[in-house]
Design a protein around this motif. Structure first.
Motif, PDB file in Angstrom:
ATOM      1  N   SER A   1      -0.698   0.327  -5.543  1.00  0.00           N
ATOM      2  CA  SER A   1      -1.071   0.327  -4.119  1.00  0.00           C
ATOM      3  C   SER A   1      -2.575   0.239  -3.918  1.00  0.00           C
ATOM      4  O   SER A   1      -3.040   0.104  -2.774  1.00  0.00           O
ATOM      5  N   GLY A   2      -3.347   0.309  -4.988  1.00  0.00           N
ATOM      6  CA  GLY A   2      -4.790   0.283  -4.859  1.00  0.00           C
ATOM      7  C   GLY A   2      -5.333   1.500  -4.130  1.00  0.00           C
ATOM      8  O   GLY A   2      -6.326   1.408  -3.401  1.00  0.00           O
ATOM      9  N   SER A   3      -4.701   2.645  -4.349  1.00  0.00           N
ATOM     10  CA  SER A   3      -5.091   3.861  -3.649  1.00  0.00           C
ATOM     11  C   SER A   3      -5.531   4.939  -4.647  1.00  0.00           C
ATOM     12  O   SER A   3      -5.377   4.774  -5.864  1.00  0.00           O
TER      13      SER A   3
ATOM     14  N   THR B   1      -6.073   7.569   4.844  1.00  0.00           N
ATOM     15  CA  THR B   1      -6.301   6.316   5.551  1.00  0.00           C
ATOM     16  C   THR B   1      -5.107   6.101   6.490  1.00  0.00           C
ATOM     17  O   THR B   1      -3.960   6.359   6.114  1.00  0.00           O
TER      18      THR B   1
ATOM     19  N   GLU C   1      -7.420   4.342   0.477  1.00  0.00           N
ATOM     20  CA  GLU C   1      -7.591   3.075  -0.217  1.00  0.00           C
ATOM     21  C   GLU C   1      -8.962   3.083  -0.894  1.00  0.00           C
ATOM     22  O   GLU C   1      -9.884   3.758  -0.448  1.00  0.00           O
ATOM     23  N   LYS C   2      -9.069   2.326  -1.969  1.00  0.00           N
ATOM     24  CA  LYS C   2     -10.314   2.349  -2.734  1.00  0.00           C
ATOM     25  C   LYS C   2     -11.540   1.977  -1.900  1.00  0.00           C
ATOM     26  O   LYS C   2     -12.614   2.545  -2.068  1.00  0.00           O
TER      27      LYS C   2
ATOM     28  N   PHE D   1       0.818  -1.212   0.000  1.00  0.00           N
ATOM     29  CA  PHE D   1       0.000   0.000   0.000  1.00  0.00           C
ATOM     30  C   PHE D   1       0.859   1.273   0.000  1.00  0.00           C
ATOM     31  O   PHE D   1       0.359   2.366  -0.261  1.00  0.00           O
TER      32      PHE D   1
END
Length: 477
Positions: free
Chosen positions: A471-473, A414, A451-452, A386
């Motif tokens: 990172s899925g952010s 987050t 984060e998503k 992340f």
């Protein structure tokens, strides 16, 4: 030893060391590294050693934190500067894996064994991160090497080196207390069986007693703090095999999209190889045919089993969790050394077993080399993926700040992103960015980095302006 063997291991070492240096330069600082830098490394020497840091945490790996403090004060706060001790630990690890293998008769066994011990992608990660695991594992191998030398020659100097490096391993990661205990048990048992005399036993144990007393004085306060603040809570509660062994297979697989059959095959192979080596050693022991290589293997195997036994006893008696993932990573080189000893023994048997031993060495080496080639990256650390885009996000945020004309930016994040962002804010002197907090994204901010799956927590009028697939952010405004 054939010079070609030495040259092969040297070239492999240089390639792997180059890989970890490149990772140390390019992988963004992770959550745990940043946490140590921000909340531990700025404290005094005694505060770090006693774990009386700004925030008491198991995150304070004592030697790692002290090295970070040293590099920060002397060479600067770049990623590679703060990770320099782990790179040096990698060089030590490479050297001592070779020294532990060099006495095998077969050059092929030495080279393949060296590869098996050194191309675990998860293990290599920690030689490019500012954490205590790399130091602990390297010191452990140094300690083992000197104990093996002591087994052959019984020189006090060798035992002293063994105990000092074992103690340094403990100060790098307290999980290595189990390793130190295993070495002490083996030493005392070996001494008792050989001499059976209390005076001689005491004389042979003075180095051990001295080391234990000094280490107990050093470790008492930091360990007490960890227990008092309930910081020893990471691990599994299912079982030794289900947690410790399974977690080592999982992290080795490095989240690659393999079929679950691969996990099951490795799991079965580990079990069969451990049983096979135990049977081999017992057979040789009862027949009185133990050679120097077998005694070396017996020491390594006994150390591995004792570490697992001590962890299991801690679970049953104290309720502590089984060690898993990076906390248990130090057992992986021990297992690999056991495996190499088993396969080497097979190559010295009859034709059928000899072919089996060489075939397994070839298949395992080829398989691990292929696996490493699919996992190698200069972008992220698997436990903290992340954080892979933190630096990129801050660059994008600065551009947004310049476009908006604002002097100060208030960023909501987050909680996982807090240490990494504050690390770069401090070390890169990003004065235009206000300190981010772990209070999630409640409140009004100029931008949101989340984060998503946290998008629902952000006010509905905010829009995504940048997405970060690694990172899925996402960055929102």
């Amino acid at each position: 030893m054939n010079p070609a063997v030495k040259l092969s291991c040297l070239l492999i070492s240089l390639a792997l060391l180059s890989y970890t240096v490149l990772r140390a330069c390019h992988v963004p600082f992770t959550h745990d590294e940043s946490y140590t830098y921000l909340y531990c490394s700025h404290d005094s020497f005694m505060e770090i050693v006693s774990n009386r840091t700004t925030q008491v945490s198991a995150n304070n790996h004592i030697l790692n934190t002290l090295f970070m403090k040293l590099w920060d004060n002397s060479t600067g706060s770049s990623e590679i500067a703060l990770r320099l001790h782990s790179i040096l630990a990698h060089a030590v690890y490479l050297l001592f894996t070779f020294l532990l293998l060099k006495d095998f008769r077969s050059g092929f066994v030495i080279i393949t064994g060296f590869i098996l011990l050194n191309i675990n992608p998860y293990l290599l990660e920690f030689f490019s991160l500012a954490r205590g695991y790399a130091l602990a594992i390297s010191f452990m191998l140094v300690s083992m090497y000197y104990f093996i030398c002591y087994m052959k020659e019984e020189k006090d100097r060798q035992l002293f080196y063994c105990m000092i490096t074992a103690s340094l391993a403990v100060l790098s990661n307290f999980a290595l207390l189990n390793y130190l205990a295993a070495v002490i048990v083996i030493h005392q048992l070996m001494t008792y069986l050989k001499y059976r005399d209390l005076k001689t036993n005491f004389q042979k144990s003075r180095t051990v007693i001295f080391t234990v007393l000094i280490l107990a004085v050093i470790c008492y306060e930091p360990v007490r703090k960890l227990i008092r603040f309930n910081c020893i809570d990471f691990g599994g509660m299912e079982g030794l095999w289900e947690d410790t062994v399974a977690s080592q297979i999982n992290v080795f697989l490095y989240e690659q999209p393999y079929d679950f059959t691969v996990f099951r095959v490795i799991d079965a192979f580990v079990l069969v190889s451990v049983i096979a080596y135990a049977a081999l050693l017992l057979t040789k022991l009862f027949r009185g045919k133990m050679q120097q290589q077998d005694r070396r293997g017996l020491f390594i195997f006994s150390t591995l089993l004792l570490i697992l036994f001590f962890n299991a006893m801690q679970h049953y008696l104290l309720g502590s969790p089984y060690i898993v993932e990076r906390f248990a990573l130090f057992i992986t080189p021990l297992y690999m050394l056991v495996l190499v000893h088993l396969l080497s023994a097979l190559t010295e048997k009859g034709p059928a077993l000899k072919i089996t031993g060489f075939a397994l060495l070839i298949m395992l080496t080829a398989g691990m080399a292929f696996h490493f080639s699919t996992c190698a990256n200069l972008s992220y650390a698997s436990n903290w993926n992340f954080d892979a885009d933190t630096k990129k996000m801050l660059q994008d945020l600065e551009k947004e700040k310049n476009t908006s004309g604002k002097q100060k930016i208030k960023l909501g994040v987050t909680w996982l992103f807090e240490p990494g962002i504050n690390f770069y804010r401090e070390t890169k002197k990003l004065d235009w960015l206000e300190t981010v907090t772990r209070a999630e994204v409640s409140g009004e901010f100029d931008f949101y980095y989340i984060e998503k799956d946290s998008q629902a927590k952000v006010p509905p009028e905010k829009k995504v302006i940048h997405e970060y697939p690694a990172s899925g952010s996402m960055l929102m405004k």
